[in-house]
Design an enzyme around this catalytic site. Structure first.
Site, PDB file in Angstrom:
ATOM      1  N   HIS A  18     -11.930  -5.407   8.315  1.00  0.00           N
ATOM      2  CA  HIS A  18     -12.550  -5.316   6.991  1.00  0.00           C
ATOM      3  C   HIS A  18     -13.850  -4.522   7.085  1.00  0.00           C
ATOM      4  CE1 HIS A  18      -9.862  -8.794   6.521  1.00  0.00           C
ATOM      5  NE2 HIS A  18      -9.872  -8.550   5.227  1.00  0.00           N
ATOM      6  N   GLN A  31      -7.532  -2.488  -1.205  1.00  0.00           N
ATOM      7  CA  GLN A  31      -8.455  -3.626  -1.269  1.00  0.00           C
ATOM      8  C   GLN A  31      -9.583  -3.462  -0.237  1.00  0.00           C
ATOM      9  OE1 GLN A  31      -7.100  -8.021  -1.256  1.00  0.00           O
ATOM     10  NE2 GLN A  31      -7.297  -7.338  -3.361  1.00  0.00           N
ATOM     11  N   GLU A  64       0.815  -1.215   0.000  1.00  0.00           N
ATOM     12  CA  GLU A  64       0.000   0.000   0.000  1.00  0.00           C
ATOM     13  C   GLU A  64       0.848   1.264   0.000  1.00  0.00           C
ATOM     14  OE1 GLU A  64      -0.661  -2.651   1.778  1.00  0.00           O
ATOM     15  OE2 GLU A  64      -2.644  -3.236   1.071  1.00  0.00           O
ATOM     16  N   PHE A 104      -6.871  -1.343   5.006  1.00  0.00           N
ATOM     17  CA  PHE A 104      -5.456  -1.531   4.650  1.00  0.00           C
ATOM     18  C   PHE A 104      -4.798  -0.236   4.194  1.00  0.00           C
ATOM     19  CE2 PHE A 104      -7.330  -5.838   3.836  1.00  0.00           C
ATOM     20  CZ  PHE A 104      -6.922  -6.339   5.059  1.00  0.00           C
TER      21      PHE A 104
HETATM   22  C1  LIG Z   1      -1.614  -4.945   4.065  1.00  0.00           C
HETATM   23  C2  LIG Z   1      -2.678  -5.749   3.434  1.00  0.00           C
HETATM   24  N1  LIG Z   1      -3.112  -5.429   2.210  1.00  0.00           N
HETATM   25  C3  LIG Z   1      -4.085  -6.140   1.621  1.00  0.00           C
HETATM   26  C4  LIG Z   1      -4.645  -7.204   2.246  1.00  0.00           C
HETATM   27  C5  LIG Z   1      -5.772  -7.985   1.592  1.00  0.00           C
HETATM   28  N2  LIG Z   1      -5.349  -9.361   1.324  1.00  0.00           N
HETATM   29  C6  LIG Z   1      -5.651 -10.366   2.173  1.00  0.00           C
HETATM   30  S1  LIG Z   1      -4.927 -11.809   1.722  1.00  0.00           S
HETATM   31  C7  LIG Z   1      -4.238 -11.107   0.354  1.00  0.00           C
HETATM   32  C8  LIG Z   1      -3.359 -11.925  -0.531  1.00  0.00           C
HETATM   33  C9  LIG Z   1      -2.241 -12.509   0.268  1.00  0.00           C
HETATM   34  O1  LIG Z   1      -1.361 -13.189  -0.542  1.00  0.00           O
HETATM   35  P1  LIG Z   1      -0.115 -13.949   0.071  1.00  0.00           P
HETATM   36  O2  LIG Z   1       0.622 -13.053   0.992  1.00  0.00           O
HETATM   37  O3  LIG Z   1       0.622 -14.556  -1.046  1.00  0.00           O
HETATM   38  O4  LIG Z   1      -0.793 -15.072   0.986  1.00  0.00           O
HETATM   39  P2  LIG Z   1      -1.731 -16.262   0.496  1.00  0.00           P
HETATM   40  O5  LIG Z   1      -3.125 -15.718   0.508  1.00  0.00           O
HETATM   41  O6  LIG Z   1      -1.301 -16.672  -0.842  1.00  0.00           O
HETATM   42  O7  LIG Z   1      -1.557 -17.321   1.512  1.00  0.00           O
HETATM   43  C10 LIG Z   1      -4.566  -9.764   0.262  1.00  0.00           C
HETATM   44  C11 LIG Z   1      -4.154  -8.864  -0.817  1.00  0.00           C
HETATM   45  C12 LIG Z   1      -4.172  -7.505   3.546  1.00  0.00           C
HETATM   46  N3  LIG Z   1      -4.692  -8.525   4.257  1.00  0.00           N
HETATM   47  N4  LIG Z   1      -3.193  -6.780   4.111  1.00  0.00           N
END
Ligand SMILES: Cc1ncc(C[n+]2csc(CCOP(=O)(O)OP(=O)(O)O)c2C)c(N)n1
Ligand SMILES: [Mg+2]
Lengths: 336, 320
Positions: free
Chosen positions: B124, B79, B57, B83
């Site tokens: 959220h 998103q 972000e 966040f």
């Molecule tokens: C700082 C932040 N930005 C956006 C989100 C929204 N979000 C939740 S899970 C996710 C994807 C996470 O991907 P990854 O770190 O690869 O973990 P995975 O879901 O693949 O286990 C996002 C963008 C968040 N939780 N935290």
């Protein structure tokens, strides 16, 4: 390294497999409850990541710290979380550790070293580092803190700042990256430009460990080494495991963006099936025995879910609606 | 029928189609179309102008600021509003100060999917309009209707200052309109959403609809409540608020935000200092409770203001 690292035994493997199985069965139940409309809010599963997650949780000791993330149902159970509390949290039971105030993957019991993640990815890394710093300041030695993160989470400022700060103080921190190829829909190619996420370890000056996330044996061995290195004073350790999330990002997600080539690749194998095959191939147990474990687990999970569904919901009129701990302040809240 | 969410998508589509300086940047907004599908099909329609960002972000906002300095008009998506705190530094210390320090404006739009939905929980569900409004140098808007979601987003892109666009997730699918307007009230003007004579409710975002329902409930008691939809919380249209209070003599402020230092506090401060003589009773307010937003649907329903808690407060105000 001062002490020798014990090899992973048959009994270690089977014990870990049983936790993986419980995690898998429990998550299948959660998915079913979600489809039945019984879970409010999201359900985010760790299918395909159980070998890695369990290998972290099961090899930590009492007194260690574990801050799991989204896909760590397996590691949570291995570290002492229960089927009962998982279901209570998802179903919003008043008796759950989060009392309905927070849900699903955000549960934890910090007093037991089981930290409750916030959603903001990366945030737990400096938090666990700070916990370890406090242990050092208190003169306590020997504890390790482990936290998990995804490939996407490695792009946060908190990941960078936390790992760097931990490295500066050589804290016994293990950061486990599950590179499951996607952050929600975003593929690795839009997430980072280094050849391998493990390349980052050199930049931070921390230990580097690679694991095959589909292989329970490899995950157990790798985590054993990483945790040992941290415990023995080697400073932070970065573990990167290659695997694939075998479900959508959450149960609402159809995973239509999954590249079929990845599914067919080595990452796409199901670690639970591979571990099961290993047990049978090694002649440790028969297929029938393994199948009976699954039935036992399913019975336990179903019975627990039925029990939790009869438990009370939190009652808003009973809640004190106070976010501060100090009694005088709590009175102020109830007045407003 | 066009939903509130679709209006946001259509506004971005129009901005991309009509202004070559516009591009979109954010997590999963490319071919996936965004977590809520607010950018669905836009990556295919505007190749190279709807870009997936890493999960960063701080970098998303920082890059938008740099692009804006170079003449672009970026729209960035967080998103979830929650966040955006990971990009807070760039928003409040960089975007918000740029023009004051350098005379170079910073025309970025930061879209914040905001507010509570059942089961959303502490991370959220947040409404952050008040914290962003606190910093000088930001425009903060809170569209409450499909029409406003559309026209205010288009206007936001054209504003030379940074705009925090608080779109309410609860309204995404609930609200529908037959058509989208070409013209609208400008950002900075509040709207009388319902005319009345006995009391004024000042509100914004999803709480507009709870407030309108409360006003309807009070018709049965013989009261006509005027409801003012702020539309933007910064600038704040004090004139429209004061004119309404001049008609009704009573003020109830309603917001889904936490109470401390929020929009309700600001509105009451302004009416009390600039229109004290208009008031027949002390102003009142209804906010969310001063705790994190709870996950459990029953707790959540008690945490936020609802038509019935708003109506109960209005009855107290009317009987003073
Ligand atoms: C700082 C932040 N930005 C956006 C989100 C929204 N979000 C939740 S899970 C996710 C994807 C996470 O991907 P990854 O770190 O690869 O973990 P995975 O879901 O693949 O286990 C996002 C963008 C968040 N939780 N935290
Ligand atoms: Mg990932």
């Amino acid at each position: 390294m001062s002490k020798k690292i014990a090899p992973v035994t048959q009994s270690d493997f089977i014990k870990a497999y049983r936790v993986m199985l419980t995690s898998r069965v429990l998550e299948e139940k959660l998915a079913g409850l979600y489809r039945a409309g019984m879970i409010k809010g999201g359900v985010f599963l760790g299918r395909g990541q159980e070998a890695l997650s369990v290998s972290v949780g099961i090899q930590l000791r009492r007194g260690d710290i574990f801050a799991p993330l989204i896909r760590d149902q397996g590691g949570r159970l291995a570290f002492g979380d229960t089927v009962l509390d998982t279901l209570r949290t998802y179903l919003g039971s008043q008796l759950g550790s989060m009392r309905g105030r927070d849900g699903n993957i955000h549960r934890g019991r910090p007093r037991d070293g089981y930290y409750a993640m916030i959603s903001h990815l990366g945030a737990m890394i400096p938090t666990v580092a700070g916990a370890l710093l406090a242990r050092r300041l208190k003169g306590e030695q020997g504890a390790v803190g482990a936290t998990c993160i995804g490939d996407g989470g490695t792009s946060t400022g908190a990941f960078h700042e936390g790992l760097n700060a931990a490295a500066v103080d050589r804290l016994p921190l293990v950061v486990v990256v599950a590179n499951n190829r996607y952050a929600y829909s975003t593929p690795n190619s839009r997430q980072y430009a280094c050849t391998d996420l493990l390349d980052k370890a050199a930049g931070y000056g921390v230990g580097a460990h690679k694991a095959d996330g589909t292989s329970l044996l490899d995950c157990l061995q790798t985590l054993r080494h990483a945790i040992h290195a941290a415990r023995e004073g080697g400073g932070p350790q970065l573990v990167v495991a290659d695997l694939l999330r075998l479900v959508g990002h959450g149960e609402h997600d159809d995973f239509a963006y999954l590249d079929p080539e990845l599914k067919k690749s080595a990452f796409g194998s199901d670690c639970v099936l591979l571990a099961e095959k290993h047990i049978i191939d090694e002649g440790w147990h028969t297929a029938d025995e393994v199948a009976s474990w699954r039935r036992e687990t399913e019975a336990e999970v179903n019975a627990t879910a039925d029990r939790v569904r009869r438990e009370p919901s939190p009652d808003p009129s009973e809640d004190d609606w106070a976010a501060l701990s100090r009694p005088e302040y709590r009175e102020q809240y109830s007045a407003s | 029928m066009i939903t509130y969410l679709e209006a946001i998508r259509l506004a971005q589509q129009k901005a991309l189609a009509t202004d070559p300086r516009v591009f979109l940047y954010g997590q999963d907004i490319g071919s996936f179309g965004g977590a809520f599908k607010a950018t669905k099909n836009l990556a295919a329609e505007f190749p190279g102008r709807v870009l997936d960002s890493p999960l960063s972000e701080d970098a998303i906002v920082g890059m938008a600021i740099g692009a804006a300095i170079e003449g672009a008009r970026p729209i960035v998506e967080m998103q979830f509003a929650d966040f955006s705190t990971c990009g807070l530094n760039q928003i409040v210390n960089h975007a918000a100060t740029l023009f004051y320090r350098t005379s170079v404006p910073c025309p970025i739009v930061v879209r914040l999917p905001s507010g509570g939905t059942s089961g959303g929980g502490p991370f959220h569900s947040q409404n952050l309009e008040a914290i962003y409004a606190h910093w000088p140098g930001l425009v903060v808007v809170t569209p409450a209707t499909v029409e406003d979601a559309y026209t205010m987003l288009l206007e936001a892109v054209n504003i030379d200052d940074p705009v925090i666009f608080c779109e309410h997730k609860f309204l995404y699918y609930h609200l529908k309109a037959d058509a989208l307007p070409e013209n609208a009230l400008p950002i900075g003007k509040a709207r009388i959403a319902r005319a009345g004579r006995d009391a004024t409710i000042v509100t914004h975002g999803a709480m507009l609809h709870e407030s309108l329902a409360a006003a309807q409930e009070l018709v049965e008691d013989g009261y006509e409540i005027e409801v003012v939809d702020l539309r933007s919380v910064k600038p704040l249209d004090t004139d429209t608020i004061l004119a309404s209070v001049a008609r009704t003599g009573r003020l109830l402020c309603v917001s889904e935000e936490w109470p401390w230092g929020g929009v309700t506090a600001e509105v009451i401060a302004r009416v009390s200092t600039e229109g004290f003589g208009l008031l027949d009773a002390a102003p009142m307010r209804v906010n969310a409770k001063d705790t994190p937003v709870p996950y459990h649907p029953d707790l959540w329903a008690a945490h936020r203001p609802t038509a019935s808690t708003i109506a109960a407060a209005a009855r107290r105000l009317l009987h003073i």
